[in-house]
Design a protein around this motif. Structure first.
Motif, PDB file in Angstrom:
ATOM      1  N   LYS A 171     -40.313 -16.286  -7.993  1.00 30.04           N
ATOM      2  CA  LYS A 171     -41.609 -16.911  -8.091  1.00 30.04           C
ATOM      3  C   LYS A 171     -41.870 -18.214  -8.199  1.00 30.04           C
ATOM      4  CE  LYS A 171     -46.292 -15.854  -8.948  1.00 30.04           C
ATOM      5  NZ  LYS A 171     -47.482 -15.179  -9.709  1.00 30.04           N
ATOM      6  N   LYS A 172     -40.944 -18.865  -9.120  1.00 27.60           N
ATOM      7  CA  LYS A 172     -41.031 -20.326  -9.190  1.00 27.60           C
ATOM      8  C   LYS A 172     -40.879 -21.112  -7.940  1.00 27.60           C
ATOM      9  CE  LYS A 172     -39.655 -21.395 -14.004  1.00 27.60           C
ATOM     10  NZ  LYS A 172     -38.521 -21.707 -14.888  1.00 27.60           N
ATOM     11  N   ILE A 173     -39.724 -20.679  -7.354  1.00 27.50           N
ATOM     12  CA  ILE A 173     -39.241 -21.229  -6.248  1.00 27.50           C
ATOM     13  C   ILE A 173     -40.123 -20.796  -4.798  1.00 27.50           C
ATOM     14  CG2 ILE A 173     -37.321 -21.540  -4.573  1.00 27.50           C
ATOM     15  CD1 ILE A 173     -35.545 -20.826  -7.189  1.00 27.50           C
ATOM     16  N   THR A 174     -40.434 -19.733  -4.844  1.00 25.89           N
ATOM     17  CA  THR A 174     -41.168 -19.352  -3.502  1.00 25.89           C
ATOM     18  C   THR A 174     -42.724 -19.281  -3.740  1.00 25.89           C
ATOM     19  OG1 THR A 174     -41.045 -17.017  -3.844  1.00 25.89           O
ATOM     20  CG2 THR A 174     -39.334 -17.936  -2.693  1.00 25.89           C
ATOM     21  N   GLY A 175     -43.205 -18.984  -4.932  1.00 30.54           N
ATOM     22  CA  GLY A 175     -44.612 -18.967  -4.985  1.00 30.54           C
ATOM     23  C   GLY A 175     -45.181 -17.249  -4.652  1.00 30.54           C
ATOM     24  N   VAL A 176     -43.825 -16.559  -4.647  1.00 32.28           N
ATOM     25  CA  VAL A 176     -44.477 -15.110  -4.051  1.00 32.28           C
ATOM     26  C   VAL A 176     -44.065 -14.125  -5.578  1.00 32.28           C
ATOM     27  CG1 VAL A 176     -43.631 -13.103  -2.708  1.00 32.28           C
ATOM     28  CG2 VAL A 176     -43.939 -15.410  -1.957  1.00 32.28           C
ATOM     29  N   THR A 180     -43.992 -30.428   3.508  1.00 32.94           N
ATOM     30  CA  THR A 180     -44.614 -29.406   3.409  1.00 32.94           C
ATOM     31  C   THR A 180     -44.695 -28.664   2.109  1.00 32.94           C
ATOM     32  OG1 THR A 180     -42.536 -28.269   3.834  1.00 32.94           O
ATOM     33  CG2 THR A 180     -43.481 -28.825   5.750  1.00 32.94           C
ATOM     34  N   GLU A 181     -45.498 -27.634   2.124  1.00 30.29           N
ATOM     35  CA  GLU A 181     -45.757 -27.195   0.532  1.00 30.29           C
ATOM     36  C   GLU A 181     -44.197 -26.395   0.241  1.00 30.29           C
ATOM     37  OE1 GLU A 181     -49.319 -24.744   0.739  1.00 30.29           O
ATOM     38  OE2 GLU A 181     -50.275 -26.659   0.385  1.00 30.29           O
ATOM     39  N   ASP A 182     -43.725 -25.917   1.025  1.00 29.17           N
ATOM     40  CA  ASP A 182     -42.237 -25.249   0.617  1.00 29.17           C
ATOM     41  C   ASP A 182     -41.253 -26.240   0.190  1.00 29.17           C
ATOM     42  OD1 ASP A 182     -43.133 -22.763   1.266  1.00 29.17           O
ATOM     43  OD2 ASP A 182     -42.515 -22.745   3.368  1.00 29.17           O
ATOM     44  N   MET A 183     -41.414 -27.545   0.462  1.00 24.74           N
ATOM     45  CA  MET A 183     -40.302 -28.513  -0.021  1.00 24.74           C
ATOM     46  C   MET A 183     -40.452 -28.426  -1.261  1.00 24.74           C
ATOM     47  SD  MET A 183     -40.642 -31.790   2.193  1.00 24.74           S
ATOM     48  CE  MET A 183     -39.706 -32.204   3.417  1.00 24.74           C
ATOM     49  N   SER A 184     -39.331 -28.657  -2.125  1.00 32.91           N
ATOM     50  CA  SER A 184     -39.201 -28.561  -3.648  1.00 32.91           C
ATOM     51  C   SER A 184     -39.520 -30.352  -3.589  1.00 32.91           C
ATOM     52  CB  SER A 184     -37.861 -28.564  -3.884  1.00 32.91           C
ATOM     53  OG  SER A 184     -37.002 -29.646  -3.646  1.00 32.91           O
ATOM     54  N   PHE A 185     -39.907 -30.744  -5.149  1.00 35.14           N
ATOM     55  CA  PHE A 185     -40.393 -32.084  -5.165  1.00 35.14           C
ATOM     56  C   PHE A 185     -39.154 -33.003  -5.022  1.00 35.14           C
ATOM     57  CE2 PHE A 185     -40.363 -35.535  -8.291  1.00 35.14           C
ATOM     58  CZ  PHE A 185     -41.645 -36.080  -8.003  1.00 35.14           C
ATOM     59  N   LEU A 186     -38.122 -32.525  -5.331  1.00 34.63           N
ATOM     60  CA  LEU A 186     -36.739 -33.652  -4.811  1.00 34.63           C
ATOM     61  C   LEU A 186     -36.456 -33.646  -3.506  1.00 34.63           C
ATOM     62  CD1 LEU A 186     -34.482 -32.274  -7.731  1.00 34.63           C
ATOM     63  CD2 LEU A 186     -35.728 -34.595  -7.823  1.00 34.63           C
ATOM     64  N   GLU A 187     -36.822 -32.646  -2.784  1.00 29.07           N
ATOM     65  CA  GLU A 187     -36.688 -32.570  -1.256  1.00 29.07           C
ATOM     66  C   GLU A 187     -37.491 -33.822  -0.742  1.00 29.07           C
ATOM     67  OE1 GLU A 187     -34.650 -28.317  -1.011  1.00 29.07           O
ATOM     68  OE2 GLU A 187     -36.578 -28.538  -0.180  1.00 29.07           O
ATOM     69  N   LEU A 221     -39.834 -27.562  -9.128  1.00 30.08           N
ATOM     70  CA  LEU A 221     -40.942 -28.030  -8.806  1.00 30.08           C
ATOM     71  C   LEU A 221     -41.463 -27.973  -7.400  1.00 30.08           C
ATOM     72  CD1 LEU A 221     -43.899 -28.895  -9.944  1.00 30.08           C
ATOM     73  CD2 LEU A 221     -42.726 -31.280  -9.962  1.00 30.08           C
ATOM     74  N   HIS A 222     -42.532 -27.319  -6.738  1.00 30.46           N
ATOM     75  CA  HIS A 222     -42.449 -27.509  -5.288  1.00 30.46           C
ATOM     76  C   HIS A 222     -43.713 -28.421  -4.944  1.00 30.46           C
ATOM     77  CE1 HIS A 222     -39.073 -24.828  -5.279  1.00 30.46           C
ATOM     78  NE2 HIS A 222     -39.111 -24.798  -4.010  1.00 30.46           N
ATOM     79  N   MET A 223     -43.776 -28.652  -3.846  1.00 29.37           N
ATOM     80  CA  MET A 223     -44.675 -29.563  -3.330  1.00 29.37           C
ATOM     81  C   MET A 223     -46.140 -28.625  -3.467  1.00 29.37           C
ATOM     82  SD  MET A 223     -43.762 -32.420  -3.402  1.00 29.37           S
ATOM     83  CE  MET A 223     -45.227 -33.423  -2.735  1.00 29.37           C
ATOM     84  N   ARG A 224     -45.992 -27.364  -3.319  1.00 30.70           N
ATOM     85  CA  ARG A 224     -47.507 -26.653  -3.526  1.00 30.70           C
ATOM     86  C   ARG A 224     -48.216 -26.980  -4.648  1.00 30.70           C
ATOM     87  NH1 ARG A 224     -43.384 -23.045  -2.600  1.00 30.70           N
ATOM     88  NH2 ARG A 224     -42.629 -22.250  -4.621  1.00 30.70           N
ATOM     89  N   GLY A 227     -53.037 -35.468  -0.260  1.00 35.23           N
ATOM     90  CA  GLY A 227     -53.387 -36.923  -0.423  1.00 35.23           C
ATOM     91  C   GLY A 227     -53.279 -37.349  -1.668  1.00 35.23           C
ATOM     92  N   GLN A 228     -52.784 -36.511  -2.637  1.00 41.37           N
ATOM     93  CA  GLN A 228     -52.866 -36.817  -4.278  1.00 41.37           C
ATOM     94  C   GLN A 228     -51.769 -37.948  -4.550  1.00 41.37           C
ATOM     95  OE1 GLN A 228     -51.684 -33.281  -6.585  1.00 41.37           O
ATOM     96  NE2 GLN A 228     -51.916 -34.439  -8.406  1.00 41.37           N
ATOM     97  N   THR A 229     -52.187 -38.654  -5.413  1.00 44.71           N
ATOM     98  CA  THR A 229     -51.161 -39.939  -5.831  1.00 44.71           C
ATOM     99  C   THR A 229     -50.141 -39.025  -7.127  1.00 44.71           C
ATOM    100  OG1 THR A 229     -52.666 -41.681  -5.433  1.00 44.71           O
ATOM    101  CG2 THR A 229     -50.861 -42.057  -7.020  1.00 44.71           C
TER     102      THR A 229
END
Lengths: 635, 217, 247
Positions: free
Chosen positions: A381-386, C28-35, C86-89, C94-96
């Motif tokens: 869930k952490k990674i995919t949000g699912v 994209t929202e699927d990207m991790s923060f580090l990506e 942590l992911h971009m979602r 537009g957030q800082t």
């Protein structure tokens, strides 16, 4: 001619016979000997700490900021040992046989037997070091079972066994640092090996903070640098894992054995975008209760829960009725690839299959599933949000473990005298496929038990020789070559990033040199990689300078070696005209699509010698005196 | 560091005990004036003259001093440990405001104590400032000092408002003192946390409301 | 998806740093923060600029190398999570996003977002081990360890050494880190022989490294990716008191 130095005598006595005959060094003399250990994972830290305890002067290098980060930390499942605590008929022999068979009879009997033999004392060792293995209420150790075996011999510490073992090894390493027997060099990356008069005598490292190149001389060099599956770019490995130390050693004369034997893990999270850097592993244990399926209709765009039961294809259960979802890793991976390639893949990039728990939840209740896999579901869930309790997970195969590595003899010495390779970076015990929970085992045994008992056999001779110094002209020569390589990379100032080339390399390798391979594809891949290599050295852009922390330069140096290594891997895969374990050549399969081993012609270890950009094959024949190679069947 | 933290915790716990006694005595002020004056004055005189209480008083002074001085020294050391602050800090998402600002709250409490001592201790014990009268029973008329002080609305507001930082400081301080001293029973700590809250609420409301009641009496 | 990264840039330990803003598009929202940071670095290379230095290795939440301070929280806006998870979602269009290195006197900045956490290794060096030579171990089941003891030891042994506890602590205290290791080893029979020595030496080293003291804000246990409870600090205090004054 490759001499594997396997001791004489019956299998059960070989290791003892070796120890009886090997040369010893008295404690006063050990102090005079220096050993370099590159890598601080289970193998490296275990070796460095133990060698320090024995009295040698040890220097240990790692590219991470601390020895505790080495990628052994990420192993989840467990570590095998033939303790027979479960009273289920386990024995050293059975473990030996399981490992040999799991490796599809492409490893040495004597090495594998030693691995099984030393597994029990290793558990004692780790318990003494404070590893909090899982326990029964009564206080004894617990075991669970793992793929490919019928007994319970896996010891574990929740889903973090690798972490716990590594932290134990790391703590011993720092114990010896405090005792001033080990010097630690974190944030130092080995860039080349120095060979003097045919013997490994030192390394050139780059201080990743200052960018400075430094020389270190020693009486022996031990590589414990782990796997190189990042050649595929997307893998379950840490981003920094690399094959540079291996490759540079290979170029200096160490033979590379079975480079193409790569384990593809069936249950990782799929790639979701071009930018993705890593495929996270989901523990294999999920396959105990989860069912793997794809839609029966090609390109089905419905969301998973809308696909009715009768339109789902539980292909593993269909193809392998007796093992079903628990088929071994190579088979499960290949089956997934077939479904995805056939157009049945799911997910945004149509590159995944489903792993559903609907039936398990209905049968066992959600609480039981939570109890068994709660942490994995939370991670998902952490990674995919699912929420995987509500809809099936999407999983996909990912490059995982390198069975191949530098060729080593029974003493774990490479073809360069004085250069040792231990842990995942050597080719020794896993053959063409590694069984689950055997990698922590092999790394630990190599580092703690084997190397400290074999290195003396070489060093005893070196005592009489002159001790190397970094003033030797060979150090000048090698350092200059490293400087030139760095200068070259910084001077290209092309238009493409390092990651661009890495993605391209990964695509080629994944397409042609992963789960299934064929002549045409491999030949094409070799051409493509050569073109890529050409383009890399002409079009890459590495910004910043070499006299500072420069992560882009680090990546470029690693990638240049990965590209070269990719060529060798494809060459190796092309040469081996049979299917065995993880190496599946499409031309060599049975009528029902299973791997077809050809023992008459390929019962050998391929060991490659580097010769000015060309690779020369040497064969180490595999002789099976104690077991008879059989056909693996999981139908 | 651990020794000093231990001293802060121990002195803090002692001060918490003292506050209970102090508040109980203050409750006399809630009685009707004719009973309250006599009781209050005789009580305070007894305290002043008992040799045992004298020792306790010195322990009290020392507690306050050590609590403050060590807290100050530790805070200095802690600040040196974190010389560079974050541009953005969202500490409210992971911890209570109180726990992040014990120093500030402590300074406010100290400020209160200084004023409080000036109002009472300096006049009654040191005999400085306006002379304190004697009541009909011959006791020092502490009741009168208190009563007249709380006829001043500014003092009432000051005494009442500063009980808020006191309560916050007590709430976090009390439960933390147990942890600093090595009490690590999980369930016990949960009970202590609740008890600290109850204690802090009683103390701050108790001490805070009395000046107001006296004012309106 | 577009965001603005406001990132601490500092050439090396000896220079002064400052914040620099980068507008990054096509995430994209699927990207991790580090990506997303990887992507930004590729853009910087395209502009012939020096890349931003930040740390990571395993990218699956266990190696502990990837710590940075994101929008005022260690490892970003979620509890019990590493930066790589942590992911971009988790961010808005537009957030800082303000990205700072761990701050503590004991964690000097090496470059940009990279800090030197070797002080944690130094604490381990002073007794965060069991003195037992390879080859001297008795049979594993010779000493029984109850499930409750083993589980409790595992709870703290899970520490990944990321330093988020230090980073988030207003006093830059490493006491949760130290307590985790002390409680892990001192609660096991194997670690008992050196228990007193261990707790005293490790806590002493912690002070020498320049970490602050604990005021029980509890921020550390919220930011700890493994959720290690601050009750462990109390437990270590008890062990320390016992070692110092009662034995």
């Amino acid at each position: 001619m490759l001499n594997s130095k396997i001791p004489k005598g019956p299998l059960e006595n070989k290791w003892r016979n070796y120890q009886i005959k090997s040369q010893l060094i008295n404690p006063a003399n050990k102090k005079k000997l220096n050993i370099i250990v590159v890598g601080s994972g289970l193998a490296g830290a275990g070796a460095a700490a133990t060698l320090g305890e024995l009295g040698y002067d040890v220097k240990c290098f790692c590219y991470q900021d601390s020895a505790r980060r080495a990628h052994s930390v990420a192993a989840q499942g467990g570590i095998n040992a033939a303790k027979n605590y479960q009273h289920d008929g386990d024995s050293v022999w059975r473990m030996f046989y399981d490992t040999l068979k799991g490796g599809d009879f492409r490893s040495r009997e004597a090495n594998v037997y030693r691995l099984a033999e030393l597994s029990a004392p290793l558990i004692d060792h780790y318990v003494q070091q404070g590893v909090p293995f899982a326990r029964e209420y009564g206080g004894v150790l617990v075991n669970r079972s793992f793929g490919g075996v019928q007994v319970q011999r896996t010891f574990y510490a929740r889903g973090q066994t690798g972490q716990q073992l590594l932290l134990a090894a790391y703590s011993q390493l720092y114990k010896m640092k405090r005792a001033k027997k080990v010097e630690m060099y974190p944030r130092h990356e080995m860039l080349d090996l120095v060979v003097i008069d045919g013997k490994a005598k030192g390394i050139i490292v780059r201080d990743l903070v200052s960018g400075e190149l430094k020389r270190f001389a020693a009486d022996a060099v031990v590589l414990a640098t782990g796997g190189y599956s990042r050649v595929f770019r997307l893998s379950t490995l840490a981003i920094g894992c690399n094959g540079s130390a291996l490759w540079k050693s290979h170029k200096r004369g160490a033979y590379f054995a079975a480079p193409s034997f790569t384990q593809i893990h069936p249950t990782a999270l799929p790639q979701t975008s071009e930018a993705q850097s890593k495929l996270t592993l989901m523990s294999e244990s999920l396959r105990n209760d989860g069912r793997i399926w794809v839609p029966k209709k090609k390109g089905d765009d419905r969301i998973a829960n809308q696909i009715p039961e009768e339109e789902r294809d539980y292909y593993l259960e269909r193809l392998y009725p007796s093992f079903g979802n628990l088929a071994p890793r190579d088979i499960a991976s290949r089956a997934a690839k077939e479904q995805i390639d056939g157009g049945y893949g799911v997910g945004r990039l149509k590159n995944a299959v489903y792993l559903g728990f609907k039936h398990a939840i209905a049968r066992l209740g959600i609480e039981t599933i939570k109890d068994r896999y709660g942490n994995l579901f939370a991670m998902y869930k952490k990674i995919t949000g699912v929420d995987a309790y509500l809809e099936p997970m999407q999983i996909s195969p990912a490059a995982h473990f390198s069975m191949g590595g530098l060729w080593v003899d029974y003493e774990l010495m490479t073809t360069i005298p004085g250069l040792y390779a231990i842990g995942e970076c050597n080719f020794s015990d896993h053959g063409a496929n590694r069984l689950g929970a055997n990698s922590l085992l092999q790394a630990s045994i190599d580092g703690y038990f084997v190397l400290p008992n074999t290195i003396n056999n070489y060093l005893a001779e070196e005592l009489k020789a002159d001790h190397p110094t970094t003033k030797h002209p060979e150090f000048d020569k090698v350092q200059k070559e490293v400087e030139q390589q760095i200068a070259k990379l910084l001077s290209i100032k092309g238009s493409k990033t390092v990651d661009y080339f890495h993605r391209e390399l990964g695509k080629v390798m994944w397409q042609e040199c992963a789960m299934s391979r064929n002549r045409k594809g491999l030949e094409k891949a070799i051409v493509q990689i050569k073109e890529l290599q050409e383009a890399f050295w002409n079009e890459v852009n590495v910004t910043g300078s070499d006299k500072e922390m420069n992560t882009e330069l680090e990546k470029a140096l690693r990638l240049s070696d990965f590209i070269a290594l990719g060529l060798l891997m494809c060459t190796d895969a092309l040469q081996r005209e049979e299917s065995c374990g993880a190496h599946f050549r499409e031309e060599y399969q049975t009528k029902d699509g299973e791997a077809m081993r050809i023992d008459d012609t390929f019962s050998f270890v391929s060991a490659w010698e580097y010769n000015k950009g060309h690779f020369k094959l040497h064969k180490e024949a595999l002789e099976f005196e104690n077991v008879k190679p059989t056909v693996r069947s999981y139908k | 560091m651990f020794f000093r933290k231990g001293i802060i915790a121990l002195t803090g716990l002692f001060l918490c005990l003292f506050l209970i006694v102090h508040l109980s005595a203050n409750c006399i002020l809630l009685l009707p004036e004719e009973t309250a004056r006599g009781l209050y004055n005789s009580y305070s005189t007894t305290l002043r003259e008992s040799p045992l209480i004298k020792i306790v008083a010195y322990v009290l002074y020392l507690s306050i001093i050590f609590h403050v001085v060590y807290a100050f020294l530790i805070t200095l050391k802690n600040r040196r440990a974190k010389p560079h602050r974050y541009l953005v800090s969202n500490s409210k998402e992971n911890s209570s405001w109180t726990s992040q600002n014990m120093g500030l709250l402590g300074i406010m409490v100290l400020l209160f104590i200084v004023v409080h001592l000036a109002n009472f201790w300096v006049r009654i014990r040191l005999g400085l400032g306006e002379e304190v009268s004697i009541d009909s029973a011959g006791y020092t008329d502490v009741y009168e000092v208190t009563y007249s002080l709380f006829q001043n609305i500014y003092y009432v507001v000051f005494y009442t408002l500063l009980m808020i930082p006191l309560g916050l400081h007590l709430n976090h301080g009390l439960k933390s003192a147990f942890k600093t001293l090595g009490f690590y029973h999980k369930k016990g700590l949960r009970i202590i946390a609740k008890a600290s809250l109850v204690y802090a609420v009683i103390m701050s409301i108790g001490f805070g409301i009395i000046p107001a009641i006296v004012y309106f009496k | 998806m577009k965001v603005i990264f406001k990132i601490w840039r500092q050439d090396n330990a000896n220079t002064k740093g400052g914040f620099k803003s980068y507008e990054v598009d096509q995430l994209t929202e699927d990207m991790s923060f580090l990506e997303a940071l990887d992507h930004l670095n590729e853009l910087l290379v395209g502009q012939n600029e020096k890349v931003i230095a930040y740390e990571y290795d395993c990218r699956e939440g266990i190696c502990g190398q990837c710590g940075v301070f994101i929008n005022g929280r260690a490892h970003g806006p979620h509890d019990h999570m590493t930066t790589c998870q942590l992911h971009m979602r988790s961010f808005k269009e537009g957030q800082t996003i303000v990205v700072e290195p761990w701050r503590a006197a004991a964690f000097p900045v090496i470059k940009d977002l990279v800090v030197d956490r070797s002080a944690l290794d130094s604490i381990i060096e002073q007794g965060g081990y069991i003195s037992a030579k390879t080859g001297t171990a008795p049979e594993a089941n010779a000493l029984l360890i109850g499930k409750a003891v083993a589980d409790k030891a595992m709870d703290v042994a899970a520490c990944i050494g990321c330093g988020a506890c230090v980073a988030t602590c207003k006093n830059a205290s490493a006491v949760l880190f130290t307590a985790a290791k002390v409680n892990h080893l001192n609660s096991l029979p194997q670690g008992e022989q050196e228990a007193s020595k261990r707790v005293l030496e490790m806590t002493q080293q912690m002070e020498l490294e320049g970490f602050g003291s604990c005021t029980f804000t509890g921020a550390c246990e919220v930011e700890c990716p493994e959720g290690i409870s601050i009750v462990n600090i109390a437990e270590m205090n008890a062990r320390r008191t016992k070692a110092k004054w009662l034995s």
